[in-house]
Design a protein around this motif. Sequence first.
Motif, short mmCIF file in Angstrom:
data_model
loop_
_atom_site.label_atom_id
_atom_site.label_comp_id
_atom_site.label_asym_id
_atom_site.label_seq_id
_atom_site.Cartn_x
_atom_site.Cartn_y
_atom_site.Cartn_z
N VAL A 66 31.74 -64.35 -49.02
CA VAL A 66 31.45 -64.12 -47.55
C VAL A 66 31.01 -63.01 -47.25
O VAL A 66 31.78 -61.82 -47.95
CB VAL A 66 32.42 -64.82 -46.69
N THR A 67 30.26 -62.56 -46.60
CA THR A 67 29.99 -61.18 -46.09
C THR A 67 31.22 -60.68 -45.08
O THR A 67 31.11 -61.34 -44.06
CB THR A 67 28.42 -60.97 -45.18
N SER A 68 31.77 -59.44 -45.29
CA SER A 68 32.56 -59.19 -44.57
C SER A 68 32.46 -57.81 -43.71
O SER A 68 33.15 -57.47 -43.00
CB SER A 68 33.97 -58.70 -45.55
N GLY A 69 31.11 -57.27 -43.77
CA GLY A 69 30.62 -56.39 -43.49
C GLY A 69 29.53 -55.69 -44.23
O GLY A 69 29.18 -56.06 -45.44
N TYR A 101 36.03 -64.05 -52.08
CA TYR A 101 35.45 -62.86 -51.97
C TYR A 101 34.85 -62.26 -50.97
O TYR A 101 33.86 -62.94 -50.47
CB TYR A 101 34.41 -62.70 -53.32
N GLY A 102 35.38 -61.12 -50.23
CA GLY A 102 34.75 -60.54 -49.03
C GLY A 102 33.90 -59.22 -49.59
O GLY A 102 34.38 -58.59 -50.22
N VAL A 103 32.42 -59.65 -49.52
CA VAL A 103 31.62 -58.85 -50.06
C VAL A 103 30.61 -58.00 -49.13
O VAL A 103 30.60 -58.34 -47.99
CB VAL A 103 30.43 -59.41 -51.13
N ASN A 104 30.28 -56.90 -49.49
CA ASN A 104 29.28 -56.03 -48.76
C ASN A 104 27.97 -56.56 -48.63
O ASN A 104 27.29 -56.86 -49.53
CB ASN A 104 29.41 -54.62 -49.26
N HIS A 105 27.30 -56.65 -47.15
CA HIS A 105 26.25 -57.32 -46.90
C HIS A 105 25.05 -56.38 -47.64
O HIS A 105 24.06 -57.13 -48.28
CB HIS A 105 25.81 -57.13 -45.49
N PRO A 113 39.70 -58.65 -43.75
CA PRO A 113 39.50 -58.39 -42.17
C PRO A 113 37.68 -58.41 -42.32
O PRO A 113 37.12 -58.33 -43.42
CB PRO A 113 39.99 -57.07 -42.19
N ALA A 114 37.09 -58.57 -41.08
CA ALA A 114 35.75 -58.47 -40.73
C ALA A 114 35.72 -57.11 -40.53
O ALA A 114 36.19 -56.69 -39.62
CB ALA A 114 35.37 -59.46 -39.78
N ASP A 115 34.73 -56.29 -41.12
CA ASP A 115 34.61 -54.92 -40.85
C ASP A 115 33.05 -54.58 -40.66
O ASP A 115 32.19 -54.59 -41.32
CB ASP A 115 35.08 -54.04 -42.26
N SER A 116 32.67 -54.27 -39.24
CA SER A 116 31.40 -54.33 -38.54
C SER A 116 30.90 -53.08 -39.13
O SER A 116 29.66 -52.95 -39.52
CB SER A 116 31.30 -54.29 -37.25
N SER A 117 31.65 -51.81 -39.66
CA SER A 117 30.98 -50.83 -40.22
C SER A 117 31.46 -50.68 -41.76
O SER A 117 31.64 -49.44 -42.33
CB SER A 117 31.76 -49.57 -39.60
N GLN A 118 31.58 -51.64 -42.58
CA GLN A 118 32.14 -51.55 -43.98
C GLN A 118 31.05 -50.90 -44.73
O GLN A 118 29.94 -50.96 -45.00
CB GLN A 118 32.01 -52.98 -44.46
N PRO A 119 31.75 -49.71 -45.38
CA PRO A 119 30.70 -48.63 -46.17
C PRO A 119 30.22 -49.32 -47.40
O PRO A 119 30.74 -50.23 -47.89
CB PRO A 119 31.62 -47.47 -46.23
N THR A 121 29.96 -48.03 -50.29
CA THR A 121 30.92 -47.82 -51.48
C THR A 121 32.09 -48.71 -51.66
O THR A 121 32.64 -49.02 -52.66
CB THR A 121 31.55 -46.56 -51.29
N THR A 122 32.29 -49.52 -50.54
CA THR A 122 33.28 -50.79 -50.67
C THR A 122 32.34 -51.85 -50.64
O THR A 122 31.76 -52.68 -50.00
CB THR A 122 33.95 -51.05 -49.42
N VAL A 123 32.27 -52.36 -52.11
CA VAL A 123 31.64 -53.72 -52.42
C VAL A 123 32.31 -54.85 -52.15
O VAL A 123 31.83 -55.93 -51.74
CB VAL A 123 31.00 -53.60 -54.02
N VAL A 124 33.84 -54.96 -52.56
CA VAL A 124 34.48 -56.19 -52.36
C VAL A 124 35.78 -55.61 -51.38
O VAL A 124 36.41 -54.53 -51.88
CB VAL A 124 34.97 -56.76 -53.75
N ALA A 125 35.98 -56.21 -50.24
CA ALA A 125 37.00 -55.83 -49.42
C ALA A 125 38.50 -56.24 -49.90
O ALA A 125 38.20 -57.42 -50.32
CB ALA A 125 36.54 -56.12 -47.97
#
Length: 348
Positions: free
Chosen positions: A81-84, A110-114, A336-342, A344-348
């Motif tokens: 799932v897209t986590s941010g 797996y919470g992944v980066n959009h 978490p859902a991170d609206s500003s996920q960087p 550099t964080t591919v998997v939260a």
Amino acid sequence: MSDAPLVLGIETSCDETGVGIVRGTTLLADAVASSVDEHARFGGVVPEVASRAHLEAMVPTIERACETAGIALRDVDAIAVTSGPGLAGALLVGVASAKALALGLGKPLYGVNHLAAHVAVDQLEHGPLPEPCLAMLVSGGHSSLLRVEDVTTGVEPLGATIDDAAGEAFDKVARLLGLPFPGGPHIDRAAASGNSVAIDFPRGLTARRDMERHRFDFSFSGLKTAVARWVETQQRAGVAIDVNDVAASFQEAVCDVLTRKALDAAVTHGIEDILIGGGVAANSRLRAMAVERAEAKGIRVRVPRPGLCTDNGAMVAALGAELVQRGRAPSALDLPADSSQPITTVVA
């Protein structure tokens, strides 16, 4: 039966509810429910409207994806799932849905980066990513240049937008010209009948002083303002606006800057492959200009088909499958859902 992982991906970062199912690098289903029509009258995405639309569309979209893929939910090996990054409320709907599925099915999450997902989706069409490659991601919220060694771990940001992203500029200029939302496809169509050198619009962050500090960064706010001022000047003078010429000249300025900086970054970093992703990657002029200029420098360009450039669940599933195949650790269920996920964080 293939040993490749069967992964279901959920994407809800903005106004599309996307559910994709892949087996390894084979796309089995890509179901999308868009709420774009509900936002059109506002001239942009309304977060609360998007979140409600995701809630209403989630279950039927999952069911449609499973039916298309010919699988039952219990068959999947993992949930991605897209986590941010994205709209906080919209992300929450997707993350909560993915958690429920993972918990109920007893599958890893797996919470992944959009943005990383926009890179990974190209594997569904063109096979394994070259390592390294340069990814240029251009959408309504992002204009980024990334060096990608390994899409599951090694994504290095080289440059990004410092104000309006390219897609955002397309939407705002379309509104100025009386074209519908979303603006990208409508400007692309209008530009096809226009003269791209009719108006000399500015190229942001390309002056010598800008190149010292923002060599690989993007800025489209000034371009948007320049278009607005040009239109206002013409209207005050009583001159009819040729929408096609304005669209073509604006589009040319955007594509010129995007391709120029992407190729500069590729040459500087010794990279021979450029991947273009995100909604603006569907723009016909950007595709043509990138290929033409890259070939002159001996650089290869990869662009997914338009349907895989815009936000979709297939891209999330593709990255999820790559993570599973490479043995990356899954996310915790308190993801978490991170609206500003960087990036550099591919998997939260």
